[in-house]
Scaffold this active site. Structure first.
Site, PDB file in Angstrom:
ATOM      1  N   GLY A  27     -63.387  14.421 -39.002  1.00 28.12           N
ATOM      2  CA  GLY A  27     -63.109  16.320 -38.693  1.00 28.12           C
ATOM      3  C   GLY A  27     -61.440  16.065 -38.435  1.00 28.12           C
ATOM      4  O   GLY A  27     -60.685  16.971 -38.713  1.00 28.12           O
ATOM      5  N   LYS A  53     -46.963   9.247 -36.137  1.00 28.26           N
ATOM      6  CA  LYS A  53     -47.324   8.452 -35.251  1.00 28.26           C
ATOM      7  C   LYS A  53     -48.772   8.677 -34.856  1.00 28.26           C
ATOM      8  O   LYS A  53     -49.828   8.581 -33.698  1.00 28.26           O
ATOM      9  CB  LYS A  53     -46.752   8.672 -33.476  1.00 28.26           C
ATOM     10  CG  LYS A  53     -45.204   8.138 -33.342  1.00 28.26           C
ATOM     11  CD  LYS A  53     -44.649   8.882 -32.642  1.00 28.26           C
ATOM     12  CE  LYS A  53     -43.127   7.541 -32.452  1.00 28.26           C
ATOM     13  NZ  LYS A  53     -42.179   8.270 -31.114  1.00 28.26           N
ATOM     14  N   GLY A  54     -49.736   9.912 -35.179  1.00 28.76           N
ATOM     15  CA  GLY A  54     -50.681   9.600 -35.106  1.00 28.76           C
ATOM     16  C   GLY A  54     -50.499  11.115 -33.677  1.00 28.76           C
ATOM     17  O   GLY A  54     -50.323  11.263 -33.310  1.00 28.76           O
ATOM     18  N   GLY A  84     -53.682  13.145 -32.522  1.00 33.37           N
ATOM     19  CA  GLY A  84     -55.832  13.058 -32.521  1.00 33.37           C
ATOM     20  C   GLY A  84     -55.572  13.118 -30.839  1.00 33.37           C
ATOM     21  O   GLY A  84     -56.447  13.486 -30.487  1.00 33.37           O
ATOM     22  N   GLU A  85     -54.846  12.229 -30.186  1.00 35.30           N
ATOM     23  CA  GLU A  85     -55.005  12.436 -28.780  1.00 35.30           C
ATOM     24  C   GLU A  85     -54.391  12.876 -27.975  1.00 35.30           C
ATOM     25  O   GLU A  85     -53.990  13.576 -26.810  1.00 35.30           O
ATOM     26  CB  GLU A  85     -55.419  11.102 -28.131  1.00 35.30           C
ATOM     27  CG  GLU A  85     -56.942  10.435 -28.655  1.00 35.30           C
ATOM     28  CD  GLU A  85     -57.129   9.382 -28.902  1.00 35.30           C
ATOM     29  OE1 GLU A  85     -57.705   8.631 -28.798  1.00 35.30           O
ATOM     30  OE2 GLU A  85     -56.197   8.901 -29.986  1.00 35.30           O
TER      31      GLU A  85
END
Lengths: 349, 743
Positions: free
Chosen positions: B471, B706-707, B709-710
């Site tokens: 998602g 770097k992403g 998601g968190e």
């Protein structure tokens, strides 16, 4: 889920007759609570009697100025009905504070009154629960040991009032989850019921019951009776009312504490008062003596506190839910202020 | 760059909103049987009698599998270890009569329809002999121990060795702060329940539609546990209805569905109920003690941050809770500790920002409290103790760290400068208003992955890698990367994922998919570009004779000379001269270890929060929040913003609402449905704003990403708790902060 047969009568007499038939038959209307309970095996009817085709789906004005809400009118249609909005805005507000739009579109006025407690221990057949285990003639439920799991367990959402049986023992600390019933209690509604022996009426205050030593019974209707309508008396408190609901999130959560208030005022002086609490007992909690404390008083905070104390008299906490005693008192004081002052009401909690 | 950095709408959006996207339990293969799991109602003990006769007597019931009649599976523990298995002995469904946790699967009923299976599951009669269970971490804080770190230590480092003498420095510190923070358990509860549809094909070939964050992981698990050759199984998972970490390990429905399908030689689906979503991994309960010492000028002189967390009796789950403190604050004296306690629970499982959201709540709350004791603005305190080096990793520099800019831009957007630090100084009607802030940090990891790029005979680009899209927007950003690398219109590019017939990729977690799979996609497309260029050079009358690869660019579906754009060859023309065959290249991207090993690599954030508190009732609303994020290059601001907003909502949930409550007398979760397990509803969410701070990073990976998601989640809980203090003057250390703690 237990297998069941299904009937869909079109006449009230037929429906009542169906219920009197095989054992463990249940009426189903919106099904918003019953289906959940069937999936977790708490309710195991052998037969479902779908009453959605019964002619009980109108809202009618009564000659005395009151209103008759058909048992099968949905919660949404009731809350948004112009006459309910005008004359009984307290009821609209209470209904709209409950559940979600989708659920209110399905749930009916009759079904709302008979939804079961949301006690975790009642919902989980692996847990002890006196409400499930003390056998009822029209249901056989659950396995596991008897006793009240919530006593000494996780009881954040549980009752603080009216939990003791006449001998002082406590068998169940479940609460009644309905918001609508709390408003109806403040409004002094009358429940119209039919059964094999004909029609009768029950004051809302006598419809639900305290658990005592028979917590398996949520209400006082006989197993073969059907609610046909809810009658609202002429006095709807359209000028001074509020439904204040406190919960763990802003929507789609049951009340930790709720307060329904309806007042009549003569200037600053209260001439008539109604108060009912939700989330605190096995039934909507009303105490006419507490209401009397307001009559003839000016509507100020120092006159509200004694009302709160009177309503909560005898309240007992069971650990996680002990905060409800203070919360309920504060909610009563706030709700009274909101009912008097329209701006405060709109400001909400 | 035409698409990277642009707010491209989700390429899979249409499929999802029109219901064409299929999830694991929606693949309707022929002759399907349905399995329903019977769950243990006790927590510890053994099954003394198991009577399946009533279930088997139901017409339409095919089989009931229990520990007494299950088919044989692999013998050794190692065969049950998936890619995310902590050290220990993995749980084996229906292995024997021992009960290790409440909700453990004890039988699988398989029937011709789901309804029959569910009914018959009710009729399985299980008698237990229960023994007392221990599930309450708070009762065992004196019995915690070091975890066995195992191989996952690479991604979840243990705390660094102590630095200086934190105890002595604390004792000598003129300003001290000490508090304990308690977090309960949480369950992931993605919207889609766990399910596996196992299609039993010719000669026993299994096509498995599984809910997972990594098809390769499911494949390895199944082939090892059942001793099946790799070429006899295919795992497919094109869409995942949320996972948040719960799909990092194969769950027991996969094992049971495969077991039943092989035994019955028939296709079988096993779906879990919502209540059974509480019967496997969860975010563990954690207790943290934080002690800080500072000089009057605000310099931190002593840090002690210790965490104690629960795990199961059979595996040593661990997460990184305390190391973040060291990465953020450069005290000369610091002790970071992480301990665990085995309890009668299922093994915990990474849940969005595992360890980070827990640890940062504690340290960022403690820092706020210390700043108040020092009479400093909490933001100034953080700037005073800012570090450009990571002492927890050999004092390496950060590959990039624009946290200072996050503070500046976030504060400016929020209006922090106008804040009156005095608690209870702001009111709106009868409500108190508070402003709080906190820092966020998360890993910027990259691991190896493989991808394949194909130019079809029609001149379209097809790219594949066996990753997942839970998602987050993987489909979309990979399509963007591929389109840009080959200079093609995005509508001519299709990215596919979630199938073990594709080149392998790791499980989707740790915010590493954009960097990991993105790098693989770029490598495969680069390789394809070189091949296409070589082919273009060999075309009759090629304009590229004597031209090097660096002299051309791929643009608008063609290769053209940089210096002279009129010299161009379309990709369609190149492939059309390939004798009717597509052109395919595969590539593996491997992290640059030389660059990586010399730098600490992290994304950073700063969250600023406004709360409105009705003190009489204790109700808290987050009326406004700004999160400024420095996470390298933002591939797609639309999907990235969605990730950050989702993280912020989760932060509100974590701080104010969310907890799986266990009745420790029984070891059973009590609020195991979505009516009573509270997460925010729309009415709880108000004004959320995201600022992406520009950050150029040439170390982390070729894309510089770097992403995200968190990183949007980790700073929120402390910022909210700090704002509640500012509003009320009350410090609340235990989450979730429900109204009874505030009133």
């Amino acid at each position: 889920m237990h297998p069941f047969s299904y009937a869909r009568p079109t006449e009230v007499t037929e429906a009542v007759h169906e219920l009197a038939g095989p054992a463990r038959a249940k009426f189903i209307a919106g099904g918003t609570n019953l289906l959940d309970l069937m999936k977790v095996n708490v309710e195991q009817p052998n037969r479902l009697i779908d009453i959605n085709r019964l002619p009980l789906n109108t809202i009618d004005e009564l000659d005395n100025g009151g209103l008759r809400l058909g048992a099968l009118v949905t919660n949404a249609d009731t809350a948004y009905h112009p006459l309910v909005e005008q004359r009984y805005p307290l009821l609209s507000q209470a209904i709209l504070s409950a559940a979600s739009a989708q659920l209110r579109n399905m749930a009916t006025n009759g079904g709302n009154l008979f939804q079961r407690t949301r006690c975790y221990y009642f919902y989980d057949t692996a847990m002890p629960c006196n409400k499930r285990q003390m056998h009822h003639s029209d249901q056989i439920t659950g396995t596991g040991p008897a006793g009240c799991g919530a006593l000494g367990g996780y009881n954040r959402i549980h009752a603080i009032l009216g939990t003791e049986a006449s001998d002082g023992t406590v068998h169940c600390i479940a609460t009644h989850p309905s918001d609508m019933a709390v408003a109806l209690t403040a409004l002094d509604a009358t429940i119209h019921v039919t059964g094999p022996n004909g029609d009768r009426t029950v004051p809302i205050g006598n419809l639900h019951r305290l658990p005592g030593s028979e917590p398996q019974f949520d209400h006082t209707l006989r197993p073969d009776e059907l609610v046909t309508a809810i009658e609202l008396p002429p006095q709807g408190f359209p000028d001074h009312y509020t439904y204040l609901k406190l919960r763990d999130r802003s929507s789609y959560a049951f009340a930790l504490v709720s307060v329904a208030v309806g007042l009549e005022m003569d200037g600053d002086v209260v001439t008539n008062a109604r108060l009912a609490l939700g989330g605190v007992a096995h039934k909507p909690w009303r105490k006419p003596e507490a209401e009397q404390l307001l009559i003839g008083r000016t509507a100020t905070r120092e006159h509200f506190q004694p009302v709160a104390e009177a309503l909560l008299e005898g309240a007992v906490g069971y650990g996680h839910n002990t905060f409800k005693i203070d919360l309920a008192k504060r909610a009563i004081v706030r709700a009274l202020g909101m009912a008097i002052n329209k701006e405060k009401r709109e400001e909400g909690e | 760059m035409k698409y990277i950095g642009e707010p491209i709408t989700r390429v899979d959006g249409h499929e999802k909103v029109t219901g064409q996207a299929k999830y694991a339990a929606e693949f309707n293969v022929p002759d399907l049987a349905y399995g329903v799991v019977v769950s243990s109602t006790i927590t510890k003990g053994r099954i003394i009698r198991l009577d399946t006769s009533r279930a088997l007597a139901v017409n339409g019931v095919i089989a009931v599998f229990t520990h007494e009649n299950r088919p044989k599976t692999a013998w050794f523990d190692v065969s049950y270890k998936d890619q995310d298995a902590p050290p220990g002995s993995p749980f084996r469904p229906l292995y024997d009569n021992e009960i290790k946790y409440n909700g453990q699967p004890v039988a699988l009923v398989v029937a011709e329809t789901f309804e029959l299976a569910r009914y018959a599951a009710m009729l399985v009669d299980v008698a237990y002999e229960a023994t007392p269970c221990d599930t309450d971490l708070l009762k065992h804080l004196d019995a915690v121990r070091d975890p066995n770190p195992g191989v996952m230590n690479i991604f979840k480092p243990l705390p660094p060795k102590p630095r200086g003498d934190a105890d002595q420095a604390f004792a000598e510190a003129p300003v001290q702060q000490s508090a304990q923070y308690i977090h309960g358990m949480q369950h992931h509860n993605p919207m889609e329940m766990f399910a596996s549809t196992v299609e039993y094909g010719k000669n026993g070939f299994l096509t498995i539609y599984d809910k997972t964050q990594g098809v390769t992981n499911s494949l390895l698990y199944v082939t090892q546990a059942f001793n099946i050759p790799f070429n006899q199984v295919r795992v497919v998972s094109p869409y995942v209805g949320g996972a948040f970490g719960s799909g990092l390990r194969p769950q027991y429905q996969l094992f049971l569905a495969v077991m039943a399908a092989r035994d019955l030689k028939r296709s079988v689906r096993v779906s879990l109920t919502r209540q059974q979503m509480w019967s496997f991994g969860h975010r563990p309960a954690t207790v943290q003690n934080v002690r800080l010492g500072a000089r009057p000028d605000g310099t931190l002189t002593s840090i002690t941050h210790e965490a104690m967390a629960a795990t199961s009796q059979f595996e040593d789950y661990m997460e990184t809770v305390v190391n973040w403190t060291g990465k953020l604050y450069p005290s000369e004296n610091a002790t970071l500790r992480y301990k665990i306690k085995s309890l009668d629970l299922y093994t915990p499982l990474d849940m969005r920002a595992p360890g980070g959201v827990t640890g940062l709540h504690a340290i960022e709350s403690a820092v706020d409290e210390l700043a108040y004791k020092l009479g400093m603005d909490p933001l100034d305190f953080r700037l005073k103790n800012y570090t450009e080096r990571d002492w927890t990793e050999k004092d390496k520099p950060f590959s990039s760290k624009e946290l200072r800019e996050c503070f500046r831009q976030g504060a400016e957007r929020f209006g922090w400068a106008t804040r009156n630090p005095e608690p209870r100084s702001m009111q709106r009607g009868h409500n108190l208003i508070g402003w709080g802030m906190a820092t966020g940090i998360w890993d910027a990891a990259q691991v190896p992955a493989r991808a394949e790029a194909t130019l079809t005979v029609n001149g379209k680009l097809r790219v594949r890698s066996a990753t997942a899209d839970i998602g987050t927007g993987t489909y979309t950003i990979m399509t963007q990367i591929a389109a840009d690398t080959l200079g093609m219109p995005i509508d001519d590019v299709v990215f596919r994922l979630g199938d073990t017939t594709m080149p392998p990729a790791p499980i989707q977690g740790g915010s590493w998919t954009a960097s990991t799979v993105g790098s693989a996609v770029k490598s495969a497309c680069d390789a394809l570009a070189k091949t296409l260029f070589r082919m273009a050079k060999r075309l009759p009358k090629s304009p590229f004779v004597g031209v090097g690869f660096d002299d051309v660019q791929f643009i608008d579906g063609a290769i053209q000379l940089r210096q002279n754009p009129s010299k161009r060859v379309s990709l369609l023309e190149v492939v059309s001269r390939n004798r009717g065959r597509a052109v395919t290249e595969t590539a593996t991207s491997i992290p640059n270890l030389i660059k990586h090993n010399s730098h600490s690599r992290n994304a950073h954030a700063a969250a600023f929060v406004e709360v409105q508190v009705d003190e009489e009732f204790g109700t808290v609303h987050v009326t406004r929040a700004v999160t400024a994020v420095a996470a390298g290059r933002i591939l797609n601001p639309r999907t990235a913003r969605s990730q950050i907003i989702g993280g912020m909502v989760w932060g509100i949930s974590h701080a104010l609402q969310e907890e799986s409550v266990m009745d420790h007398r029984y070891g059973r979760f009590m609020n195991h449905d979505l009516a009573e397990y509270h997460i925010p509803v729309c009415a709880d969410i108000h004004d959320l704003d995201v600022v992406f701070v520009e950050e150029n990073d040439t170390i982390v990976n070729p894309l510089g990403v770097k992403g995200v998601g968190e990183i949007g989640l980790v700073a929120m809980p402390a910022a909210i708790a700090n704002a509640i203090f500012h509003a009320t003057g009350k410090r609340i250390y235990d989450l979730p902060i429900q109204l009874d703690k505030v009133m």
